[in-house]
Design a protein around this motif. Structure first.
Motif, short mmCIF file in Angstrom:
data_model
loop_
_atom_site.label_atom_id
_atom_site.label_comp_id
_atom_site.label_asym_id
_atom_site.label_seq_id
_atom_site.Cartn_x
_atom_site.Cartn_y
_atom_site.Cartn_z
N ASP A 165 28.50 -77.15 25.03
CA ASP A 165 29.81 -77.52 25.63
C ASP A 165 29.67 -78.61 26.69
O ASP A 165 30.44 -79.55 26.74
N ASP A 219 33.07 -67.96 13.93
CA ASP A 219 32.06 -67.70 14.97
C ASP A 219 31.15 -66.58 14.46
O ASP A 219 31.58 -65.76 13.65
N TYR A 267 28.60 -63.48 16.02
CA TYR A 267 28.19 -62.77 17.24
C TYR A 267 27.03 -61.82 16.97
O TYR A 267 26.90 -61.28 15.88
N VAL A 296 27.47 -64.88 21.53
CA VAL A 296 27.72 -65.78 20.40
C VAL A 296 26.41 -66.41 19.90
O VAL A 296 25.56 -66.82 20.68
N LYS A 351 29.07 -71.08 16.93
CA LYS A 351 30.45 -71.35 17.36
C LYS A 351 31.12 -72.27 16.36
O LYS A 351 30.59 -73.35 16.07
N GLY A 361 30.09 -75.95 12.50
CA GLY A 361 29.98 -75.46 13.88
C GLY A 361 28.67 -75.87 14.51
O GLY A 361 28.02 -76.82 14.08
N GLY A 366 25.13 -71.17 19.44
CA GLY A 366 25.29 -70.72 20.82
C GLY A 366 23.99 -71.07 21.54
O GLY A 366 23.05 -71.56 20.93
#
Ligand code: AMP
Ligand code: ZN
Length: 468
Positions: A73, A141, A143, A182, A185, A201, A204
């Motif tokens: 991010d 996503d 997890y 996660v 993503k 994607g 994480g």
């Protein structure tokens, strides 16, 4: 002699025994490359370089890996802010980071795996977790099902109940349980992405280290390191991901450095007190910064201040002056360094170097090892003032000094050696770039070398370099 390491996992000092005698597999979590290295980041960098140097000095072959998180991010936000691609952000800050490492007298890692270059391995790892029921997909996503790993919390000393209680984040309806984390993503529109069994994607954060360790080092490594903030959740998650698949510990020993604070304030980028290494090293030599870092034990908090660096500078000067004088004296003497050093010198040096090793082997007690180095300075100065001393005494002094300084690397000689390794690394990277017809990277490296004062010469024997 045996090295004792404080193992965060067992909360005790343990004798260090690598799985394979003489070979050490070591992994230190690296930076997310969206900004310049700050002085806090320099602490693990210098501490684990010292650990590696010491284990090498004992005759071990150390395979030392540290990763670059080159997509996440923060990287995406930085790319938007600078209006360049995420890959360009990574290139820019990895390059700056490597210059900082060289400027801190840190040896290049054996390997710096990057997330974007390890994507297949990361996806494979997540797929295996999903296939075995340790991970689940929801809306693109993926997890990790934390409740399925009975030992979750063992490293940070918390149990799942406590962790649940501690989680105050807003409820995320995509997770079965709030403590799940996660692994993959789903990409938002326009975001950089890779194809996966769960759609477009990116990974994480935690999964990259598990995948890289398995790919490049194997099931269980000897030492896993990082700053103490990484114990939870990052290292806890790494254990969970790896150990459910392998049934083996991810690492035999876990080492965590304490934090560096600015004044008495906790260092954080948001406070704006994130002093940058590139600015500090423009004013202070590598040896000074290393001295400052290593004059506290790595598990104690350390306060950064201008005065502390100035005082480190003076201390290093005393060491460098004594070493320089001994060397000079040896060069001046014409009787050669043959013959034996005096028994008194030999015995005193054996005691000093023996003490140095004993301190280093006690969980890398560098402040006390530095005290041993000052005992050497006193002995060197006494010997320099002694008219009866002869070359063999100075040769013995110098040899003892080199043995200690090759580990701590406080003098310019040690810097020089590392700087040469960095130059060799850049030249090899440039050759690779040229082979791949990546002319822009090749030019970039030539400029970098130029900035370091290095001239390249193409000779029939290959590329040579010299200082301008
Ligand atoms: P980061 O870029 O924040 O992920 O940090 C990279 C490495 O530096 C990690 O091992 C962190 O634990 C470590 N680190 C970050 N800030 C500090 C600090 N102020 N003191 C010591 N280590 C730090
Ligand atoms: Zn990691």
């Amino acid at each position: 002699m045996a090295v004792q390491i404080y193992n965060t996992m067992t909360r005790s000092k343990e004798e260090f025994i690598p799985q394979e005698p003489g070979k050490v597999k070591m992994y230190v979590c690296g930076p997310t490359v969206y900004g310049y290295m700050h002085i806090g980041n320099a602490r693990p960098v210098i501490v684990f370089d010292m650990v590696r140097n010491y284990l090498e000095a004992l005759g071990n072959e150390v395979r030392y890996l540290t990763n670059f998180t080159d997509v996440d991010d923060k990287m995406i936000r930085k790319a938007e802010e600078l209006n360049i691609t995420v890959a360009e952000v990574a290139e820019m800050f990895i390059s700056a980071y490597q210059e900082d490492l060289a400027g801190l007298g840190v040896k290049p890692a054996t390997m710096n795996p990057r997330v974007t270059e390890s994507m297949d391995k990361i996806i494979e790892f997540i797929k295996e977790l999903e296939d075995k029921g340790y991970a689940y997909e929801n809306g693109g996503d993926v997890y990790y099902r934390t409740g399925k790993f009975a030992n979750y919390g063992k490293l940070s000393g918390q149990n799942l109940e406590e962790l649940r209680f501690g989680i105050r984040v807003e409820v995320d309806s995509r997770k079965e349980n709030q403590e799940d984390f996660v692994l993959w993503k789903a990409a938002k529109p326009g975001e950089v992405h890779w194809s996966s069994p769960w759609g477009e994607g990116r990974p994480g954060w935690h999964i990259e280290c598990s995948a890289m360790v398995r790919e490049y080092l194997g099931t269980t490594i000897d030492i896993h390191g990082g700053g103490e903030d990484l114990k939870f959740p990052h290292h806890e998650c790494e254990c969970a991901q790896t150990e459910v698949l392998t049934g083996e510990p991810l690492s035999k020993y876990w080492m965590h450095n304490a934090f560096l604070n600015i004044g008495d304030e906790k260092m954080s980028k948001s406070l704006g007190n994130g002093l940058l290494v590139k600015d500090i090293r423009a004013r202070f030599k590598a040896g000074t910064i290393r001295y400052f870092m290593l004059s506290s034990h790595y598990r104690n908090q350390l306060n950064f201040s201008e005065e502390a660096l100035l005082s480190a500078e003076k201390s290093v000067e005393r060491i460098t002056t004594a070493a320089g004088n001994v060397k000079h004296r040896l060069e001046l003497d014409t009787d050669g360094a043959e013959g034996a050093a005096s028994t008194q010198i030999v015995e005193r040096l054996a005691a000093i170097v023996g003490n140095f090793h004993a301190r280093m082997q006690d969980d890398f007690n560098t402040p006390d090892a530095i005290t041993a180095l000052f005992d050497w300075v006193s002995l060197a100065n006494l010997t320099l003032a002694d008219n009866d001393a002869h070359s063999a005494d100075f040769a013995a002094l110098l040899k003892a000094f080199a043995e200690m300084d090759s580990v701590l690397r406080l003098t310019p000689e040690a810097d020089e050696e590392v700087a040469s390794e960095e130059v060799e690394r850049l030249i090899a990277e440039r050759a690779e770039a040229r082979k791949n017809k990546n002319w822009s990277r090749s030019d970039e490296i030539r400029d970098e070398l130029n900035a370091l004062g290095i001239l390249l010469e193409d000779t029939p024997q290959g590329m040579r370099w010299r200082r301008k």
